[in-house]
Scaffold this motif. Sequence first.
Motif, PDB file in Angstrom:
ATOM      1  N   GLY A 225       0.783  -1.231   0.000  1.00 27.76           N
ATOM      2  CA  GLY A 225       0.000   0.000   0.000  1.00 27.76           C
ATOM      3  C   GLY A 225       0.810   1.273   0.000  1.00 27.76           C
ATOM      4  N   ASP A 226       2.142   1.166  -0.054  1.00 32.53           N
ATOM      5  CA  ASP A 226       2.995   2.351  -0.040  1.00 32.53           C
ATOM      6  C   ASP A 226       3.443   2.713  -1.452  1.00 32.53           C
ATOM      7  OD1 ASP A 226       3.232   3.227   2.665  1.00 32.53           O
ATOM      8  OD2 ASP A 226       4.349   1.406   3.097  1.00 32.53           O
ATOM      9  N   THR A 227       3.048   3.907  -1.917  1.00 31.66           N
ATOM     10  CA  THR A 227       3.458   4.383  -3.238  1.00 31.66           C
ATOM     11  C   THR A 227       4.821   5.050  -3.122  1.00 31.66           C
ATOM     12  OG1 THR A 227       1.179   4.714  -3.954  1.00 31.66           O
ATOM     13  CG2 THR A 227       2.872   5.922  -5.151  1.00 31.66           C
ATOM     14  N   SER A 228       5.801   4.527  -3.804  1.00 30.85           N
ATOM     15  CA  SER A 228       7.183   4.963  -3.675  1.00 30.85           C
ATOM     16  C   SER A 228       7.424   6.353  -4.247  1.00 30.85           C
ATOM     17  CB  SER A 228       8.097   3.958  -4.384  1.00 30.85           C
ATOM     18  OG  SER A 228       9.405   4.468  -4.503  1.00 30.85           O
ATOM     19  N   THR A 229       8.520   6.940  -3.787  1.00 32.16           N
ATOM     20  CA  THR A 229       9.009   8.207  -4.342  1.00 32.16           C
ATOM     21  C   THR A 229       9.705   8.001  -5.680  1.00 32.16           C
ATOM     22  OG1 THR A 229      11.062   7.880  -3.104  1.00 32.16           O
ATOM     23  CG2 THR A 229       9.350   9.208  -2.060  1.00 32.16           C
ATOM     24  N   ASN A 230       9.998   6.756  -6.046  1.00 32.68           N
ATOM     25  CA  ASN A 230      10.867   6.481  -7.187  1.00 32.68           C
ATOM     26  C   ASN A 230      10.220   5.709  -8.329  1.00 32.68           C
ATOM     27  OD1 ASN A 230      12.686   7.024  -4.850  1.00 32.68           O
ATOM     28  ND2 ASN A 230      14.293   6.620  -6.342  1.00 32.68           N
ATOM     29  N   ASP A 231       8.935   5.359  -8.228  1.00 27.75           N
ATOM     30  CA  ASP A 231       8.290   4.542  -9.259  1.00 27.75           C
ATOM     31  C   ASP A 231       8.561   5.092 -10.660  1.00 27.75           C
ATOM     32  OD1 ASP A 231       7.152   2.854  -7.422  1.00 27.75           O
ATOM     33  OD2 ASP A 231       5.199   3.830  -7.449  1.00 27.75           O
ATOM     34  N   THR A 232       9.083   4.241 -11.512  1.00 28.21           N
ATOM     35  CA  THR A 232       9.428   4.647 -12.880  1.00 28.21           C
ATOM     36  C   THR A 232       9.214   3.484 -13.835  1.00 28.21           C
ATOM     37  OG1 THR A 232      11.116   6.229 -12.110  1.00 28.21           O
ATOM     38  CG2 THR A 232      11.289   5.465 -14.393  1.00 28.21           C
ATOM     39  N   LEU A 233       8.527   3.761 -14.935  1.00 23.10           N
ATOM     40  CA  LEU A 233       8.458   2.839 -16.073  1.00 23.10           C
ATOM     41  C   LEU A 233       8.951   3.589 -17.290  1.00 23.10           C
ATOM     42  CD1 LEU A 233       7.556   0.379 -17.783  1.00 23.10           C
ATOM     43  CD2 LEU A 233       5.267   1.408 -17.862  1.00 23.10           C
ATOM     44  N   LEU A 234      10.000   3.088 -17.906  1.00 21.15           N
ATOM     45  CA  LEU A 234      10.548   3.685 -19.122  1.00 21.15           C
ATOM     46  C   LEU A 234      10.446   2.693 -20.264  1.00 21.15           C
ATOM     47  CD1 LEU A 234      13.805   5.342 -17.691  1.00 21.15           C
ATOM     48  CD2 LEU A 234      11.678   6.511 -18.339  1.00 21.15           C
ATOM     49  N   VAL A 235       9.944   3.144 -21.407  1.00 21.72           N
ATOM     50  CA  VAL A 235       9.826   2.312 -22.601  1.00 21.72           C
ATOM     51  C   VAL A 235      10.599   2.982 -23.727  1.00 21.72           C
ATOM     52  CG1 VAL A 235       8.256   1.166 -24.200  1.00 21.72           C
ATOM     53  CG2 VAL A 235       7.545   1.557 -21.824  1.00 21.72           C
ATOM     54  N   MET A 236      11.492   2.215 -24.375  1.00 25.07           N
ATOM     55  CA  MET A 236      12.364   2.737 -25.421  1.00 25.07           C
ATOM     56  C   MET A 236      12.180   1.926 -26.696  1.00 25.07           C
ATOM     57  SD  MET A 236      15.774   2.831 -22.975  1.00 25.07           S
ATOM     58  CE  MET A 236      16.814   3.790 -24.090  1.00 25.07           C
ATOM     59  N   ALA A 237      12.024   2.593 -27.813  1.00 21.35           N
ATOM     60  CA  ALA A 237      11.883   1.907 -29.107  1.00 21.35           C
ATOM     61  C   ALA A 237      12.849   2.531 -30.102  1.00 21.35           C
ATOM     62  CB  ALA A 237      10.448   2.002 -29.615  1.00 21.35           C
ATOM     63  N   ASN A 238      13.774   1.712 -30.648  1.00 17.46           N
ATOM     64  CA  ASN A 238      14.840   2.268 -31.500  1.00 17.46           C
ATOM     65  C   ASN A 238      14.612   2.094 -33.000  1.00 17.46           C
ATOM     66  OD1 ASN A 238      15.490  -0.432 -32.020  1.00 17.46           O
ATOM     67  ND2 ASN A 238      17.338  -0.437 -30.750  1.00 17.46           N
ATOM     68  N   GLY A 239      13.546   1.390 -33.397  1.00 20.07           N
ATOM     69  CA  GLY A 239      13.219   1.267 -34.816  1.00 20.07           C
ATOM     70  C   GLY A 239      14.116   0.365 -35.626  1.00 20.07           C
ATOM     71  N   ALA A 301      -9.017  -3.398  -3.854  1.00 23.94           N
ATOM     72  CA  ALA A 301      -9.361  -3.327  -2.433  1.00 23.94           C
ATOM     73  C   ALA A 301      -9.082  -4.653  -1.738  1.00 23.94           C
ATOM     74  CB  ALA A 301     -10.829  -2.943  -2.275  1.00 23.94           C
ATOM     75  N   VAL A 302      -9.350  -5.746  -2.414  1.00 24.65           N
ATOM     76  CA  VAL A 302      -9.148  -7.065  -1.797  1.00 24.65           C
ATOM     77  C   VAL A 302      -7.670  -7.373  -1.639  1.00 24.65           C
ATOM     78  CG1 VAL A 302      -9.546  -9.544  -2.029  1.00 24.65           C
ATOM     79  CG2 VAL A 302     -11.346  -7.932  -2.652  1.00 24.65           C
ATOM     80  N   ILE A 303      -6.878  -7.156  -2.684  1.00 22.54           N
ATOM     81  CA  ILE A 303      -5.461  -7.520  -2.578  1.00 22.54           C
ATOM     82  C   ILE A 303      -4.687  -6.561  -1.671  1.00 22.54           C
ATOM     83  CG2 ILE A 303      -5.400  -8.763  -4.771  1.00 22.54           C
ATOM     84  CD1 ILE A 303      -3.479  -5.639  -4.800  1.00 22.54           C
ATOM     85  N   CYS A 304      -5.276  -5.394  -1.371  1.00 24.81           N
ATOM     86  CA  CYS A 304      -4.627  -4.440  -0.463  1.00 24.81           C
ATOM     87  C   CYS A 304      -5.025  -4.652   0.996  1.00 24.81           C
ATOM     88  CB  CYS A 304      -4.967  -3.007  -0.871  1.00 24.81           C
ATOM     89  SG  CYS A 304      -4.159  -2.439  -2.378  1.00 24.81           S
ATOM     90  N   SER A 305      -6.017  -5.490   1.249  1.00 28.12           N
ATOM     91  CA  SER A 305      -6.489  -5.701   2.615  1.00 28.12           C
ATOM     92  C   SER A 305      -5.470  -6.493   3.425  1.00 28.12           C
ATOM     93  CB  SER A 305      -7.823  -6.456   2.586  1.00 28.12           C
ATOM     94  OG  SER A 305      -8.122  -7.002   3.848  1.00 28.12           O
ATOM     95  N   SER A 306      -4.936  -5.892   4.466  1.00 34.50           N
ATOM     96  CA  SER A 306      -3.949  -6.580   5.310  1.00 34.50           C
ATOM     97  C   SER A 306      -4.546  -7.818   5.962  1.00 34.50           C
ATOM     98  CB  SER A 306      -3.420  -5.630   6.389  1.00 34.50           C
ATOM     99  OG  SER A 306      -2.683  -4.577   5.819  1.00 34.50           O
ATOM    100  N   LEU A 307      -5.796  -7.740   6.375  1.00 34.91           N
ATOM    101  CA  LEU A 307      -6.434  -8.892   7.003  1.00 34.91           C
ATOM    102  C   LEU A 307      -6.590 -10.044   6.010  1.00 34.91           C
ATOM    103  CD1 LEU A 307      -9.181  -7.185   9.191  1.00 34.91           C
ATOM    104  CD2 LEU A 307      -7.113  -8.352   9.990  1.00 34.91           C
ATOM    105  N   THR A 308      -6.999  -9.724   4.793  1.00 36.28           N
ATOM    106  CA  THR A 308      -7.135 -10.773   3.781  1.00 36.28           C
ATOM    107  C   THR A 308      -5.782 -11.362   3.425  1.00 36.28           C
ATOM    108  OG1 THR A 308      -9.058  -9.621   2.879  1.00 36.28           O
ATOM    109  CG2 THR A 308      -8.059 -11.310   1.501  1.00 36.28           C
ATOM    110  N   LYS A 309      -4.772 -10.510   3.295  1.00 37.30           N
ATOM    111  CA  LYS A 309      -3.425 -10.977   2.973  1.00 37.30           C
ATOM    112  C   LYS A 309      -2.897 -11.909   4.069  1.00 37.30           C
ATOM    113  CE  LYS A 309      -0.778  -7.407   1.906  1.00 37.30           C
ATOM    114  NZ  LYS A 309       0.035  -7.725   0.708  1.00 37.30           N
ATOM    115  N   ALA A 310      -3.204 -11.582   5.325  1.00 32.68           N
ATOM    116  CA  ALA A 310      -2.782 -12.436   6.433  1.00 32.68           C
ATOM    117  C   ALA A 310      -3.516 -13.779   6.385  1.00 32.68           C
ATOM    118  CB  ALA A 310      -3.042 -11.742   7.768  1.00 32.68           C
TER     119      ALA A 310
END
Length: 407
Positions: A225-239, A301-310
Motif C-alpha cells: 500500500g505504499d506508493t514509492s518516491t521512485n516509481d518509474t516505467l521507461l519504454v524505449m523503441a529504437n526502430g 481493495a481485496v489484494i490491499c487488505s492486510s487482514l485478507t493478505k494475512a
Amino acid sequence: MKIISGGVTAAKGFEAAGAQAGIKYKERMDMAVIYSRKPCVLAGTFTSNLVKAAPVLWDKKIVEESAFGQAVIINAGIANACTGKEGYDYCKQTAARASQALGVPEDSVLVASTGVIGMQLPIERIKAGVDKLAGAKADTIEAGSQAAKAIMTTDTRSKETAVEIDINGVKVTLGGMCKGSGMIHPNMCTMLAFVTSDAVIAKELLTKAVKEDVKDTFNMISVDGDTSTNDTLLVMANGMAKNPEIKEGTPEYEAFKEALHYVNETLAKMMAGDGEGATALFETKVINAAAKEDARILSKAVICSSLTKAAIYGHDANWGRILCALGYSGVKFDPEKIELYFESRAGKILIYKDAVAADYSEEEAGKILSEPHVTVIVDMKMGNETATAWGCDLTYDYVKINADYRS
C-alpha cells in the motif's frame, strides 16, 4: 505473439551490463546500464507521490523535452530521494559521465535509483561504475540478465521477460526487466521497470499505448500500500527492426499493444509474487461488474487488505475479510447477489453465495489456499466488466525485513 528467452537485450540493437560499484552492497552488483545503438523514442510513467526522487524529476524532463533517449543508468542501494539540489545535480553528473563513456548526448541519458530514501549517492563510485558498465555492456541474453540482477534490493529473484510479434512480415521484439519487492503500490514501490523494443513507432503513439496499459498492469499491483518516491516505467523503441511504421487503428497496433501488455503484466505479476517476505502470489479477479473502473477498485481493495493478505498466508478461508474489503472500496453493489470463489492449481471452490457461506469443505479450501498462486474470483452479477489485481500474502518476514531495512 511468441514468448522468447531474454529481457532488455532481446530487441535488436540493445545492450546491457551489470557492475559492482560498492554503493551499498559490498558483495554483489549494484549498477546497471541499458544502451541502444540507435536513438530511441521514449515513453514513461512515474510515481504520483508528491515527494518525487531526483531521478524521477530528471527522467520526466528527458522524456518530455529531449529529442530521443539512448541510455539508462540504474543504481541499487540508495534511492536518491529527498536529497535536494545536490541529489538532482548527481543525476546530471551521472548523465554527463555516461555521455562521455558511451558517446551519446547528455540529454539522451536517463537515470534511475532504488534503495534507502534520504541518503546522498557516493557520486565518485557512481561515476566509476558508469565506466565499468560502458566497458562491459553487450547484446547477449546473459548481459541483460546481469543488468536485471544488478538492480535488485530486497528482491529475492531477478525479473525479466521478452516476446516477438510479426508486423507486416517483419519480426519485432519487446523485452523488459524490473525490480520491486517492497514499497509497492504504484499509481502512474520501490518499482523500477524498463521495456525495450526495436519497433518503428511514433513517440506519441508509444506514449498512448504505455499510459493506457499501465492502468491494467503496473497500477493493479500492491505489496504493502505504499506508493514509492521512485516509481518509474521507461519504454524505449529504437526502430531497428525496420518494420513499416505502426499506425493507430491498425491490426499491427493491436498486436503491438498485446505484446506490450504481456510484458508489462508479466513483470507486474513477478513483482507482486516477490513481495517482501511473501510465500504466495495473491490474485483477485472481479467479473461481471457494472463498470471497468468499479472492477479495478474492487479487485485492488481485496489484494490491499492486510487482514485478507494475512488469511492467505495462513491458508484460512476467511471470506468475511474479502466481503469487508469489497464493502469499504466505495463501489456500490448488492452483497446478497455476489458470489465468491477460491481457485488455484489445487482446484476451485465456491465459498459465498446468496448472502451466506456456501456449503464447502474447509479442508479443501485450505488445500487450494496452500498453493504458491492463489486467486479470489468475485462475481458481481451487475454487468460485463472485468479487472484483475495482484498482490501477495502478508507474513512475519515482511515486518522483519522492514524493521531494519537501513541496517
